[in-house]
Design a protein around this motif. Structure first.
Motif, PDB file in Angstrom:
ATOM      1  N   GLU A 221      -8.123 109.262 -31.113  1.00  9.15           N
ATOM      2  CA  GLU A 221      -8.377 109.297 -29.669  1.00  9.15           C
ATOM      3  C   GLU A 221      -7.801 110.554 -29.020  1.00  9.15           C
ATOM      4  OE1 GLU A 221      -6.170 106.921 -26.351  1.00  9.15           O
ATOM      5  OE2 GLU A 221      -7.799 105.661 -27.100  1.00  9.15           O
ATOM      6  N   GLU A 222      -6.643 111.007 -29.516  1.00  6.96           N
ATOM      7  CA  GLU A 222      -6.017 112.192 -28.925  1.00  6.96           C
ATOM      8  C   GLU A 222      -6.875 113.436 -29.094  1.00  6.96           C
ATOM      9  OE1 GLU A 222      -1.921 113.243 -29.394  1.00  6.96           O
ATOM     10  OE2 GLU A 222      -1.366 111.191 -29.912  1.00  6.96           O
ATOM     11  N   THR A 223      -7.654 113.488 -30.144  1.00  2.09           N
ATOM     12  CA  THR A 223      -8.397 114.705 -30.471  1.00  2.09           C
ATOM     13  C   THR A 223      -9.790 114.736 -29.865  1.00  2.09           C
ATOM     14  OG1 THR A 223      -9.406 113.831 -32.502  1.00  2.09           O
ATOM     15  CG2 THR A 223      -7.178 114.723 -32.673  1.00  2.09           C
ATOM     16  N   LEU A 224     -10.127 113.709 -29.084  1.00  8.39           N
ATOM     17  CA  LEU A 224     -11.484 113.618 -28.542  1.00  8.39           C
ATOM     18  C   LEU A 224     -11.860 114.879 -27.771  1.00  8.39           C
ATOM     19  CD1 LEU A 224     -14.037 111.882 -27.944  1.00  8.39           C
ATOM     20  CD2 LEU A 224     -12.865 111.130 -25.854  1.00  8.39           C
ATOM     21  N   GLY A 225     -12.923 115.532 -28.204  1.00  9.05           N
ATOM     22  CA  GLY A 225     -13.482 116.667 -27.483  1.00  9.05           C
ATOM     23  C   GLY A 225     -14.678 116.212 -26.660  1.00  9.05           C
ATOM     24  N   ILE A 226     -14.887 116.863 -25.536  1.00 12.97           N
ATOM     25  CA  ILE A 226     -15.962 116.450 -24.622  1.00 12.97           C
ATOM     26  C   ILE A 226     -17.136 117.403 -24.781  1.00 12.97           C
ATOM     27  CG2 ILE A 226     -16.528 115.844 -22.259  1.00 12.97           C
ATOM     28  CD1 ILE A 226     -14.116 114.338 -23.482  1.00 12.97           C
ATOM     29  N   ASN A 227     -18.235 116.889 -25.280  1.00 14.59           N
ATOM     30  CA  ASN A 227     -19.421 117.718 -25.504  1.00 14.59           C
ATOM     31  C   ASN A 227     -20.664 117.195 -24.814  1.00 14.59           C
ATOM     32  OD1 ASN A 227     -18.318 119.699 -27.535  1.00 14.59           O
ATOM     33  ND2 ASN A 227     -17.888 117.784 -28.603  1.00 14.59           N
ATOM     34  N   THR A 228     -20.676 115.924 -24.429  1.00 10.64           N
ATOM     35  CA  THR A 228     -21.849 115.309 -23.806  1.00 10.64           C
ATOM     36  C   THR A 228     -21.410 114.487 -22.600  1.00 10.64           C
ATOM     37  OG1 THR A 228     -21.744 113.259 -25.098  1.00 10.64           O
ATOM     38  CG2 THR A 228     -22.940 115.126 -26.083  1.00 10.64           C
ATOM     39  N   ARG A 229     -22.392 114.104 -21.774  1.00  9.54           N
ATOM     40  CA  ARG A 229     -22.086 113.239 -20.642  1.00  9.54           C
ATOM     41  C   ARG A 229     -21.553 111.888 -21.120  1.00  9.54           C
ATOM     42  NH1 ARG A 229     -22.501 115.778 -15.483  1.00  9.54           N
ATOM     43  NH2 ARG A 229     -24.191 117.283 -15.598  1.00  9.54           N
ATOM     44  N   THR A 230     -22.067 111.406 -22.227  1.00 15.15           N
ATOM     45  CA  THR A 230     -21.587 110.139 -22.773  1.00 15.15           C
ATOM     46  C   THR A 230     -20.130 110.248 -23.167  1.00 15.15           C
ATOM     47  OG1 THR A 230     -23.801 109.552 -23.560  1.00 15.15           O
ATOM     48  CG2 THR A 230     -21.939 108.427 -24.590  1.00 15.15           C
ATOM     49  N   GLU A 231     -19.770 111.347 -23.819  1.00 18.13           N
ATOM     50  CA  GLU A 231     -18.374 111.543 -24.194  1.00 18.13           C
ATOM     51  C   GLU A 231     -17.489 111.720 -22.967  1.00 18.13           C
ATOM     52  OE1 GLU A 231     -19.179 113.585 -28.576  1.00 18.13           O
ATOM     53  OE2 GLU A 231     -18.598 114.837 -26.873  1.00 18.13           O
ATOM     54  N   LEU A 232     -18.026 112.337 -21.920  1.00 13.32           N
ATOM     55  CA  LEU A 232     -17.267 112.496 -20.679  1.00 13.32           C
ATOM     56  C   LEU A 232     -16.979 111.129 -20.060  1.00 13.32           C
ATOM     57  CD1 LEU A 232     -16.141 114.679 -18.689  1.00 13.32           C
ATOM     58  CD2 LEU A 232     -18.291 114.417 -17.430  1.00 13.32           C
ATOM     59  N   ALA A 233     -17.991 110.262 -20.050  1.00 10.52           N
ATOM     60  CA  ALA A 233     -17.800 108.913 -19.508  1.00 10.52           C
ATOM     61  C   ALA A 233     -16.792 108.137 -20.357  1.00 10.52           C
ATOM     62  CB  ALA A 233     -19.132 108.174 -19.457  1.00 10.52           C
ATOM     63  N   ARG A 234     -16.886 108.277 -21.671  1.00 12.56           N
ATOM     64  CA  ARG A 234     -15.929 107.612 -22.554  1.00 12.56           C
ATOM     65  C   ARG A 234     -14.520 108.134 -22.307  1.00 12.56           C
ATOM     66  NH1 ARG A 234     -15.186 108.787 -28.941  1.00 12.56           N
ATOM     67  NH2 ARG A 234     -13.499 107.314 -29.337  1.00 12.56           N
ATOM     68  N   ALA A 235     -14.400 109.432 -22.070  1.00 15.60           N
ATOM     69  CA  ALA A 235     -13.090 110.024 -21.810  1.00 15.60           C
ATOM     70  C   ALA A 235     -12.475 109.457 -20.531  1.00 15.60           C
ATOM     71  CB  ALA A 235     -13.211 111.537 -21.714  1.00 15.60           C
ATOM     72  N   GLU A 236     -13.302 109.239 -19.513  1.00 14.71           N
ATOM     73  CA  GLU A 236     -12.793 108.659 -18.275  1.00 14.71           C
ATOM     74  C   GLU A 236     -12.233 107.258 -18.519  1.00 14.71           C
ATOM     75  OE1 GLU A 236     -11.445 108.753 -14.597  1.00 14.71           O
ATOM     76  OE2 GLU A 236     -12.721 110.408 -15.269  1.00 14.71           O
ATOM     77  N   VAL A 237     -12.941 106.474 -19.323  1.00 14.11           N
ATOM     78  CA  VAL A 237     -12.468 105.129 -19.658  1.00 14.11           C
ATOM     79  C   VAL A 237     -11.126 105.203 -20.388  1.00 14.11           C
ATOM     80  CG1 VAL A 237     -12.957 103.075 -21.039  1.00 14.11           C
ATOM     81  CG2 VAL A 237     -14.781 104.133 -19.696  1.00 14.11           C
ATOM     82  N   ILE A 238     -11.027 106.108 -21.348  1.00 12.51           N
ATOM     83  CA  ILE A 238      -9.782 106.267 -22.101  1.00 12.51           C
ATOM     84  C   ILE A 238      -8.648 106.714 -21.173  1.00 12.51           C
ATOM     85  CG2 ILE A 238      -8.631 107.634 -23.889  1.00 12.51           C
ATOM     86  CD1 ILE A 238     -11.346 107.719 -25.340  1.00 12.51           C
ATOM     87  N   PHE A 239      -8.954 107.682 -20.305  1.00 10.13           N
ATOM     88  CA  PHE A 239      -7.939 108.182 -19.377  1.00 10.13           C
ATOM     89  C   PHE A 239      -7.418 107.064 -18.481  1.00 10.13           C
ATOM     90  CE2 PHE A 239      -6.768 109.563 -15.160  1.00 10.13           C
ATOM     91  CZ  PHE A 239      -5.771 110.477 -15.428  1.00 10.13           C
ATOM     92  N   GLN A 240      -8.329 106.278 -17.905  1.00 14.78           N
ATOM     93  CA  GLN A 240      -7.910 105.215 -16.996  1.00 14.78           C
ATOM     94  C   GLN A 240      -7.076 104.166 -17.724  1.00 14.78           C
ATOM     95  OE1 GLN A 240      -8.085 105.335 -13.797  1.00 14.78           O
ATOM     96  NE2 GLN A 240      -9.347 107.184 -13.737  1.00 14.78           N
ATOM     97  N   ALA A 241      -7.488 103.795 -18.931  1.00 17.13           N
ATOM     98  CA  ALA A 241      -6.724 102.807 -19.703  1.00 17.13           C
ATOM     99  C   ALA A 241      -5.316 103.321 -19.990  1.00 17.13           C
ATOM    100  CB  ALA A 241      -7.461 102.476 -20.996  1.00 17.13           C
TER     101      ALA A 241
END
Length: 447
Positions: A221-241
Motif C-alpha cells: 500500500e505504501e508504494t501505490l503510484g497514481i496512474n489512472t483516475r481509478t487509482e486516484l480514487a483508490r488512493a483517496e480511500v486509502i488516505f481517508q482510512a
C-alpha cells in the motif's frame, strides 16, 4: 547523516486522461507533489530537488508553494526515470550524505520506511525499497536477490517467465551516497524494450563496480503510484482510512469515522470530538476539547480548546475561534476572529471582522464587508450585543458593551456602552389591515 531528495515529477500521466499534470491531481485536498514534499521534509533534508517536465511551470509553482526552498530542474525531453535523475545531478554538487530518489505520484510512503532505508545504508552502498506484490502477475519490476544481496532489478517488460515469477517487486525508490549517484547514473544505457534510461539499471552497474546493494521492504500500500483516475480514487480511500485511524489512535473522538473527511494537513487535538459528516479541507487545526458538530465544513481555520462549531457551520480561510466560542447553525465565518466565549448561534455571516470576548451575535447578523472593489473590516468589542438581523456596514466599530437593536442597519461607529438603532420608525394604522384585505378579496371575486 544528512539527507537529500530528488523527486521525479516530470511525467504527463497519459492514463489519467487529463490536461493537468499527474502530480497536480489531489489526494486529501492537496496535490500529489505536496505529499512527496512533505515526506522529504520529514527527514529535514539539506536539499530537495524536484524534476519537472510536462507543464513544468505549473508543477514548479505548486512545489514552491508547498516548499519554497525546493530546487526546480527541468527534464525537457522525457527519456526515462534514469534520465530524469541525471537532470538533477548538477543541483547535488557540493552536498554530502545520502540521497533518496522518490516519485511525485506515490503519496503513502512513511517516514519510518525511509529511516529504515537510511539505517540499511550503514552496511550497503545502495538500498532499494521493495514490497511483496499481492498479485503474482503485477507488472512491476522484479528484484533479483542472492540471499540478502540485491543483484539486479529487471523491468517487467524485459523479464522472462522465471523472473516474472518473483514476488519481490520494485517500488522505484532508492537511497545511496550523494557523491556516488552521479557516477552511477552516467553509466546508464537505453538498450531496452522502451529505449529509455532506466533508473533501476544502476543496481547492476553498482554490482559490476563491486558495490553492495540491499533491499528494505514495506507494505504494498505504501508504494501505490497514481496512474489512472481509478487509482486516484483508490488512493483517496486509502488516505481517508489512514487519517481516521491516526486520529483515533491520537485520542480524537470520531463519532462516525467513515463519514468524516480529512485533508492532507488536518490537525486534531486529543479529546476533540468530531460528529458525523464533517469535512476538513486544508489548513485546519482543532485544539483539544473542541467539538465539531455534524455537517460542518472547515477550511483554513483554527478552533481553540472548548469551542463548538456547528451543526451546519462553515469556517473559511482565516477563521480564528478562541476558547469556548460557539459558531452554530448556518453561520459562516471568513477571515475573522471570534473572541473567547462569544456566540454566533444562528444564520449569520461574519467576514473580515474582529469580535471580542463574551459577545452575542444575534440570528441573521451580517457584516457587510465588500463594496464591490475593496474589502472592509468590522470590529466588535467585548460583551457587545448585536441584535438579530443587524446589518453592519464596514468599516465600522462597535465598542465594548455596545448594543445594536434588532433589525438595524448600522453605518456609523457605536460608542462603548451605547445603544444604536438604525431602522425606520414603526407606524400603525388602526383597522387598515382588515379594510385592505376586504378590498383585495372583493377584487379577486370579480375576476
Amino acid at each position: 547523516m544528512p539527507s537529500n531528495f530528488v523527486i521525479l515529477a516530470a511525467g504527463k500521466g497519459t492514463r489519467m486522461e487529463s490536461d493537468l499534470p499527474k502530480v497536480l491531481h489531489e489526494v486529501g485536498g492537496a496535490p500529489l507533489i505536496a505529499h512527496a514534499l512533505r515526506l522529504a521534509d520529514s527527514l529535514l533534508p539539506d536539499r530537495v530537488i524536484v524534476v519537472t517536465g510536462y507543464e513544468g511551470a505549473a508543477v514548479a509553482k505548486s512545489a514552491a508553494h508547498w516548499n519554497p526552498e525546493a530546487i526546480i530542474v527541468e527534464q525537457a525531453e522525457q527519456l526515462g526515470t534514469g534520465h530524469a535523475a541525471q537532470m538533477a545531478m548538477p543541483a547535488l554538487t557540493g552536498t554530502s550524505g545520502d540521497v533518496f530518489v522518490t516519485f511525485g505520484d506515490t503519496p503513502f510512503i512513511r517516514t519510518a520506511t525511509l529511516e529504515a532505508m537510511q539505517d540499511a545504508r550503514k552496511t550497503r552502498d545502495l538500498v532499494v525499497l521493495g514490497f511483496e506484490a499481492a498479485d503474482p502477475d503485477a507488472r512491476y519490476g522484479r528484484l533479483v536477490m542472492d540471499g540478502e544481496d540485491l543483484q539486479a532489478i529487471v523491468e517487467y517488460k524485459d523479464a522472462d517467465a522465471a523472473t516474472r515469477a518473483i514476488r519481490l517487486c520494485n517500488s522505484g525508490v532508492i537511497c545511496t551516497s550523494a557523491q556516488r549517484l552521479p557516477a552511477l547514473l552516467a553509466q546508464l544505457k537505453n538498450e531496452n524494450a522502451a529505449a529509455e534510461y532506466y533508473l533501476t539499471d544502476i543496481v547492476a552497474i553498482a554490482r559490476a563496480a563491486g558495490l553492495s546493494a540491499g533491499v528494505v521492504t514495506c507494505p504494498e500500500e505504501e508504494t501505490l503510484g497514481i496512474n489512472t483516475r481509478t487509482e486516484l480514487a483508490r488512493a483517496e480511500v486509502i488516505f481517508q482510512a489512514r487519517a481516521r485511524r491516526d486520529a483515533l489512535e491520537d485520542g480524537v473522538q470520531l463519532v462516525s469515522p467513515d463519514t468524516v473527511h480529512f485533508a492532507f494537513d488536518t490537525l486534531l487535538g486529543r479529546d476533540a470530538v468530531v460528529e458525523p459528516y464533517v469535512v476538513f479541507a486544508t489548513g485546519v487545526t482543532v485544539e483539544s476539547g473542541a467539538r465539531i458538530r455534524s455537517f460542518s465544513h472547515l477550511e483554513g481555520a483554527h478552533v481553540s480548546r472548548g469551542a463548538v462549531v456547528g451543526p451546519y457551520a462553515r469556517l473559511r480561510p482565516g477563521a480564528e475561534l478562541a476558547e469556548h466560542a460557539h459558531v452554530g447553525n448556518f453561520v459562516e465565518v471568513k477571515n475573522a476572529t471570534i473572541g473567547e466565549g462569544t456566540k454566533a448561534s444562528h444564520l449569520s455571516y461574519i467576514g473580515d471582522a474582529d469580535v471580542g470576548a463574551g459577545t452575542n451575535i444575534g440570528a441573521g447578523t451580517i457584516t457587510v464587508n465588500y463594496d464591490g472593489v475593496f474589502k472592509h473590516r468590522t470590529t466588535i468589542g467585548d460583551r457587545a450585543f448585536i441584535g438579530s438581523n443587524s446589518t453592519l456596514i464596514a468599516p465600522i466599530t462597535i465598542g465594548n458593551e455596545g448594543f445594536t437593536a434588532a433589525g438595524s442597519v448600522i453605518t456609523d461607529d457605536v460608542a462603548p456602552g451605547a445603544l444604536a438603532i438604525g431602522r425606520a420608525r414603526q407606524v400603525e394604522k388602526p383597522g387598515l389591515a382588515r379594510a385592505l384585505m376586504a378590498r383585495l378579496r372583493a377584487k379577486k371575486d370579480k375576476t
